[in-house]
Design an enzyme around this catalytic site. Structure first.
Site, mmCIF file in Angstrom:
data_model
loop_
_atom_site.group_PDB
_atom_site.id
_atom_site.type_symbol
_atom_site.label_atom_id
_atom_site.label_comp_id
_atom_site.label_asym_id
_atom_site.label_seq_id
_atom_site.Cartn_x
_atom_site.Cartn_y
_atom_site.Cartn_z
ATOM 1 N N CYS A 1 134.806 58.261 95.417
ATOM 2 C CA CYS A 1 135.400 56.930 95.556
ATOM 3 C C CYS A 1 134.663 55.851 94.780
ATOM 4 C CB CYS A 1 135.457 56.544 97.034
ATOM 5 S SG CYS A 1 136.470 57.670 98.041
ATOM 6 N N HIS B 1 122.132 57.322 92.607
ATOM 7 C CA HIS B 1 122.568 58.706 92.833
ATOM 8 C C HIS B 1 121.537 59.416 93.704
ATOM 9 C CE1 HIS B 1 124.515 62.488 92.273
ATOM 10 N NE2 HIS B 1 125.245 62.099 91.251
ATOM 11 N N HIS C 1 131.851 36.261 97.093
ATOM 12 C CA HIS C 1 132.875 37.166 97.614
ATOM 13 C C HIS C 1 132.332 38.592 97.585
ATOM 14 C CE1 HIS C 1 135.624 33.790 97.181
ATOM 15 N NE2 HIS C 1 135.234 33.684 95.922
ATOM 16 N N HIS D 1 134.018 48.938 99.443
ATOM 17 C CA HIS D 1 134.982 50.036 99.432
ATOM 18 C C HIS D 1 135.561 50.282 100.819
ATOM 19 C CE1 HIS D 1 136.896 53.851 99.035
ATOM 20 N NE2 HIS D 1 135.956 54.507 99.669
ATOM 21 N N ASN E 1 142.733 53.917 102.584
ATOM 22 C CA ASN E 1 141.656 54.241 101.642
ATOM 23 C C ASN E 1 142.298 54.757 100.354
ATOM 24 O OD1 ASN E 1 139.549 55.309 100.164
ATOM 25 N ND2 ASN E 1 138.576 56.339 101.887
#
Length: 498
Positions: free
Chosen positions: A229, A308, A393, A397, A430
């Site tokens: 995502c 990562h 702002h 996700h 989603n």
């Protein structure tokens, strides 16, 4: 051990004063990345540091009657420093415009429709249906999300031809709207990046775009798969680097996910959660490094930071595609997902924080670190910076209500700042990597985006990854002049009284 004398503590045996122990301990606590950030800051602002110094030196030599050659050399060094700075500084990356796909009304699926469809599928046990009903009621999704036509039909038709249709509808729908809004011709697009995690056909999705829109033969085309995502921000980061070497260029970024071939029909609860959360969506973004596009662009890219955690086995396997005991393929979400996401977020904002936080917050954080690490004040809690001061702002996700609750708590955000993410989850579900753009569209539709405002996008993805992008608004966005998926219904959000 005997207490050292004053001379043994501060004298190095050669009559010289050595550093006190607390200074040595402090030096060991300073992380290398902060030194690197300071180095990059000095290099990036070298022009501003050298120009005053060069001017002062030139004036002093002139007043003292210095040789003309020395004066010219000094002036030349300042000029060369300025030229070097302007020649090596990164090219500005502008977001000209973006568009989000809105599926057909016939594809809407309420929560009741979803459960009824699960009962009619004939592959779920009674316990699995009850579990899905429980999950979807707590998910934060509303009754107006979209599913692919292949799944809306009863029985579902989960085949590759239907997956192609789902991909075409999302990508072409978003790109067509973007091209109409921006006025850019397809032959002007020099870079194409498409990201879709779970559907990677042959030819690739990027080849589908090249074929459909007849892009030019030398277009630099990239297809990102399996990156979860957060792949939308990975695509933006890739575009940023490509736009440093391609001159006067437009880059088209397309972010989407495909549900048809990844709809799980088994009874493994860790895989059923994905069915309850993921819905149809897609976004197309047009980026440019043309200086002339600054005036008509909406945003300028300020920072991208990628984290990562795949080196850790727990993080690596917390979102994993595999077969269940019955041989059915699905994407399993681990119970450790929230903890893994929290650690990834912590690492990401530790890098991004010094770049976007005001000096006042950085100073408080530094004093807190000094007290705990150097002065050994172990009872003192670590200072959590006020990230509300870092951006106007937030686009987090929309992975699920639990994810949004956790981030609201950790970053101490307000309900208003979380509103775009929660409303996107409620209205569209989603939509994977494209959810950030639905959230930005929501902010625009509400008339909240003003010139100079900064927007922080945060996304999580399998691997496990946490990525961020910060944008600065180049102009105030007038919602009356904009068309996006919220335009016709924004007055109904947030739903309920007030």
């Amino acid at each position: 051990m005997p207490e050292p004398t004053k001379s043994s503590a501060n004298d190095d045996g050669r009559g010289c004063r050595s550093k006190p122990n607390y200074l040595r301990r402090f030096a060991q606590t300073v992380h290398l990345k902060y030194a690197k950030l300071g180095y990059h800051y000095l290099v990036s602002h070298a022009l501003y540091l050298l120009l005053p110094a060069g001017a002062a030196a030139s004036a002093r030599m002139s007043s003292a009657g210095a040789d003309d050659l020395l004066f010219l050399c000094s002036a030349l060094s300042v000029f060369l420093s300025a030229a070097l700075y302007f020649a090596t500084r990164p090219r500005a990356v502008f977001l000209v415009d973006f568009a989000c796909y809105k599926a057909e009304d016939r594809q809407r699926s309420s929560k009741a429709d979803y459960i009824e469809r699960a009962k009619l599928a004939g592959t779920f046990s009674g316990e699995s249906v009850a579990f899905q009903e429980k999950v979807i009621e707590r998910s934060g999704l509303g009754d107006t999300t979209y599913l692919p036509e292949s799944i809306v039909r009863i029985p579902a038709n989960l085949c590759i031809s239907e997956a192609w249709k789902e991909a075409e509808a999302a990508m072409f729908g978003a790109v067509d709207e973007l091209l109409a809004k921006s006025g850019v011709k397809v032959k002007e697009i020099g870079i194409l990046i498409v990201n879709c995690s779970l559907f990677n056909p042959v030819p690739s999705l990027s080849a589908m775009i090249v074929n459909h829109y007849k892009l030019r033969q030398n277009v630099a085309s990239y297809n990102l798969g399996g990156m979860g995502c957060s792949a939308g921000l990975i695509a933006v980061d890739l575009a940023k680097h490509l736009l440093q070497v391609h001159h006067n260029c437009y880059c088209l970024v397309i972010s989407m996910e495909n549900i048809t071939l990844n709809w799980y029909l088994g009874n493994d609860r860790t895989m059923l959660v994905s069915n309850c959360l993921f819905r149809v969506g897609g976004a197309a973004v047009l980026l440019s490094n043309r200086r002339g596009d600054r005036r008509r662009s909406k945003y300028q890219l300020v920072h991208t930071v990628r984290t990562h955690k795949g080196g850790d086995d727990l993080s690596y396997r917390c979102v994993f595609q595999h077969e269940d005991p019955a041989g059915r393929v699905g994407v399993a979400l681990s119970r450790d997902l929230m903890a893994v996401a929290g650690e990834a977020l912590k690492t990401n904002i530790t890098t991004l924080g010094p770049l976007i936080l005001p000096i006042s917050e950085q100073l408080l954080f530094f004093l807190s670190l000094l007290a705990r690490k150097v002065l050994r004040m172990k009872g003192l809690r670590p200072y959590v910076p006020d990230f509300k001061l870092a951006a106007d702002h937030f686009c987090v996700h929309a992975g699920g209500r639990g994810v949004l609750d956790e981030l609201e708590k950790n970053l101490r955000l307000t309900e208003r700042q979380m509103e775009p993410s929660r409303m996107t989850l409620f209205r569209f579900g989603n939509t994977s990597s494209s959810s950030l753009w639905y959230e930005l569209a929501y902010t625009e539709a509400k008339g909240r985006m003003k010139k100079g405002h900064r927007t922080w996008q945060i996304a999580f993805g399998s691997g496990f990854k946490c990525n961020s992008a910060v944008w600065r608004a180049l102009r105030t966005v007038d919602p009356r002049a904009e068309k996006n998926p919220w335009t016709d219904e924004i007055d109904g959000f947030p739903p309920g009284p007030g």
